[in-house]
Design a protein around this motif. Structure first.
Motif, PDB file in Angstrom:
ATOM      1  N   LEU A  73       5.804   6.087   1.917  1.00 24.42           N
ATOM      2  CA  LEU A  73       5.634   5.414   0.628  1.00 24.42           C
ATOM      3  C   LEU A  73       4.212   4.920   0.407  1.00 24.42           C
ATOM      4  N   TYR A  74       3.390   4.961   1.442  1.00 24.71           N
ATOM      5  CA  TYR A  74       2.082   4.309   1.384  1.00 24.71           C
ATOM      6  C   TYR A  74       0.908   5.271   1.536  1.00 24.71           C
ATOM      7  N   GLU A  75      -0.244   4.798   1.054  1.00 25.63           N
ATOM      8  CA  GLU A  75      -1.514   5.434   1.347  1.00 25.63           C
ATOM      9  C   GLU A  75      -2.538   4.328   1.583  1.00 25.63           C
ATOM     10  N   GLU A  76      -3.593   4.665   2.319  1.00 24.29           N
ATOM     11  CA  GLU A  76      -4.527   3.629   2.778  1.00 24.29           C
ATOM     12  C   GLU A  76      -5.345   3.035   1.632  1.00 24.29           C
ATOM     13  N   GLY A  77      -5.620   1.738   1.754  1.00 22.84           N
ATOM     14  CA  GLY A  77      -6.449   1.046   0.778  1.00 22.84           C
ATOM     15  C   GLY A  77      -5.728  -0.121   0.128  1.00 22.84           C
ATOM     16  N   VAL A  78      -6.498  -0.976  -0.525  1.00 24.65           N
ATOM     17  CA  VAL A  78      -5.943  -2.133  -1.235  1.00 24.65           C
ATOM     18  C   VAL A  78      -5.972  -1.863  -2.727  1.00 24.65           C
ATOM     19  N   ARG A  79      -4.818  -2.002  -3.381  1.00 25.23           N
ATOM     20  CA  ARG A  79      -4.715  -1.829  -4.822  1.00 25.23           C
ATOM     21  C   ARG A  79      -3.972  -3.019  -5.399  1.00 25.23           C
ATOM     22  N   GLY A  80      -4.296  -3.366  -6.641  1.00 26.30           N
ATOM     23  CA  GLY A  80      -3.600  -4.464  -7.281  1.00 26.30           C
ATOM     24  C   GLY A  80      -4.216  -5.812  -6.942  1.00 26.30           C
ATOM     25  N   SER A  81      -3.633  -6.865  -7.486  1.00 27.53           N
ATOM     26  CA  SER A  81      -4.122  -8.219  -7.255  1.00 27.53           C
ATOM     27  C   SER A  81      -3.401  -8.846  -6.062  1.00 27.53           C
ATOM     28  N   PHE A  93      -5.119  -1.814   5.797  1.00 30.14           N
ATOM     29  CA  PHE A  93      -4.265  -2.104   4.652  1.00 30.14           C
ATOM     30  C   PHE A  93      -3.791  -0.816   3.984  1.00 30.14           C
ATOM     31  N   TYR A  94      -2.574  -0.864   3.444  1.00 33.42           N
ATOM     32  CA  TYR A  94      -1.970   0.284   2.770  1.00 33.42           C
ATOM     33  C   TYR A  94      -1.224  -0.193   1.519  1.00 33.42           C
ATOM     34  N   HIS A  95      -1.372   0.535   0.414  1.00 30.09           N
ATOM     35  CA  HIS A  95      -0.669   0.185  -0.811  1.00 30.09           C
ATOM     36  C   HIS A  95       0.388   1.236  -1.128  1.00 30.09           C
ATOM     37  N   ARG A  96       1.369   0.837  -1.930  1.00 26.51           N
ATOM     38  CA  ARG A  96       2.413   1.771  -2.347  1.00 26.51           C
ATOM     39  C   ARG A  96       1.816   2.816  -3.280  1.00 26.51           C
ATOM     40  N   LYS A  97       2.221   4.054  -3.135  1.00 31.11           N
ATOM     41  CA  LYS A  97       1.724   5.128  -3.979  1.00 31.11           C
ATOM     42  C   LYS A  97       2.173   4.946  -5.428  1.00 31.11           C
ATOM     43  N   LYS A  98       3.379   4.407  -5.604  1.00 32.64           N
ATOM     44  CA  LYS A  98       3.907   4.193  -6.943  1.00 32.64           C
ATOM     45  C   LYS A  98       3.832   2.713  -7.298  1.00 32.64           C
ATOM     46  N   SER A  99       3.296   2.408  -8.476  1.00 36.01           N
ATOM     47  CA  SER A  99       3.186   1.029  -8.979  1.00 36.01           C
ATOM     48  C   SER A  99       2.592   0.083  -7.951  1.00 36.01           C
ATOM     49  N   PRO A 100       1.402   0.394  -7.424  1.00 34.05           N
ATOM     50  CA  PRO A 100       0.810  -0.458  -6.387  1.00 34.05           C
ATOM     51  C   PRO A 100       0.536  -1.885  -6.847  1.00 34.05           C
ATOM     52  N   GLU A 101       0.272  -2.042  -8.165  1.00 39.83           N
ATOM     53  CA  GLU A 101      -0.030  -3.382  -8.679  1.00 39.83           C
ATOM     54  C   GLU A 101       1.207  -4.283  -8.712  1.00 39.83           C
TER      55      GLU A 101
END
Length: 217
Positions: free
Chosen positions: A142-150, A173-181
């Protein structure tokens, strides 16, 4: 078993205690446990068996979650220990603290490397069911590397500190690929992983910047 009343080898200790985990991992987890939360089951550290062998050490305050794996640990079932920041944590950082154990009579103790008791917790186990931590993070795909969103910067700092002094550079850190924010932020740390809840902000970016930078403020 030894004729002595105190177990003298790791095998004897493992046989004597239903729970045996690293005191250092429990101490790191206390920074994520809640304090004085009405959801009293969050005001402690959960120790539970791991499907990978050993034991899991977990804590959350509802905003951040930390799960650490002790491959040499032991837990026959999930238990919540009354450890949190400012709550019995001095016993975990006392000189010579190596193991946290729970006896068959539910006594919680901290042992040194020679399995001598250095601290006996004055509080009993927290009698409650801990949240299903496995359902919070989801699966790696479900994840990919990096910080997304607040994200609250203080929560990011807690994630970095979770690795222990001098090991912050190991955190990823890893953010969700869908709706990371709108989704949780996952991080990996030394001996485990964690989750940070997103920070929701309805104000668009243009309302936060002055007109000098294309904003409306």
């Amino acid at each position: 078993m030894s004729t002595s009343s105190t177990p003298t080898s790791r095998k004897e200790v493992r046989d004597a205690y239903p729970v045996l985990v690293s005191a250092e991992l429990v101490l790191r987890a206390t920074k994520f446990a809640a304090t004085n939360d009405v959801r009293y089951y969050l005001n402690g550290v959960c120790i539970k068996p791991s499907k990978s062998g050993g034991a899991l050490v977990a804590a959350t305050d509802g905003h951040c979650l930390l799960v650490l794996h002790d491959p040499n640990g032991k837990a026959d079932k999930a238990r919540i220990l009354p450890f949190a920041k400012g709550r019995n944590d001095k016993g975990l950082s006392t000189r010579g603290a190596d193991y946290v154990t729970v006896s068959t009579s539910d006594e919680i103790a901290v042992l040194d490397e020679d399995f001598r008791k250095r601290f006996i917790c004055p509080e009993p186990l927290i009698d409650a069911k801990y949240p299903a931590i496995e359902a919070v993070a989801g699966t790696p795909d479900l994840y990919e590397e990096g910080v997304r969103g607040s994200v609250n910067p203080a929560y990011l700092q807690r994630a970095i500190d979770s690795a222990g002094k001098g090991h912050g550079s190991q955190v990823r850190f890893y953010h969700r690929k869908k709706s990371p924010e709108k989704s949780v932020l996952l991080f990996t740390t030394r001996s485990g992983f964690g989750v940070v809840m997103p920070m929701f902000d309805d104000a668009p970016l243009e309302k936060k910047l002055t007109k000098d930078f294309g904003g409306l403020a």
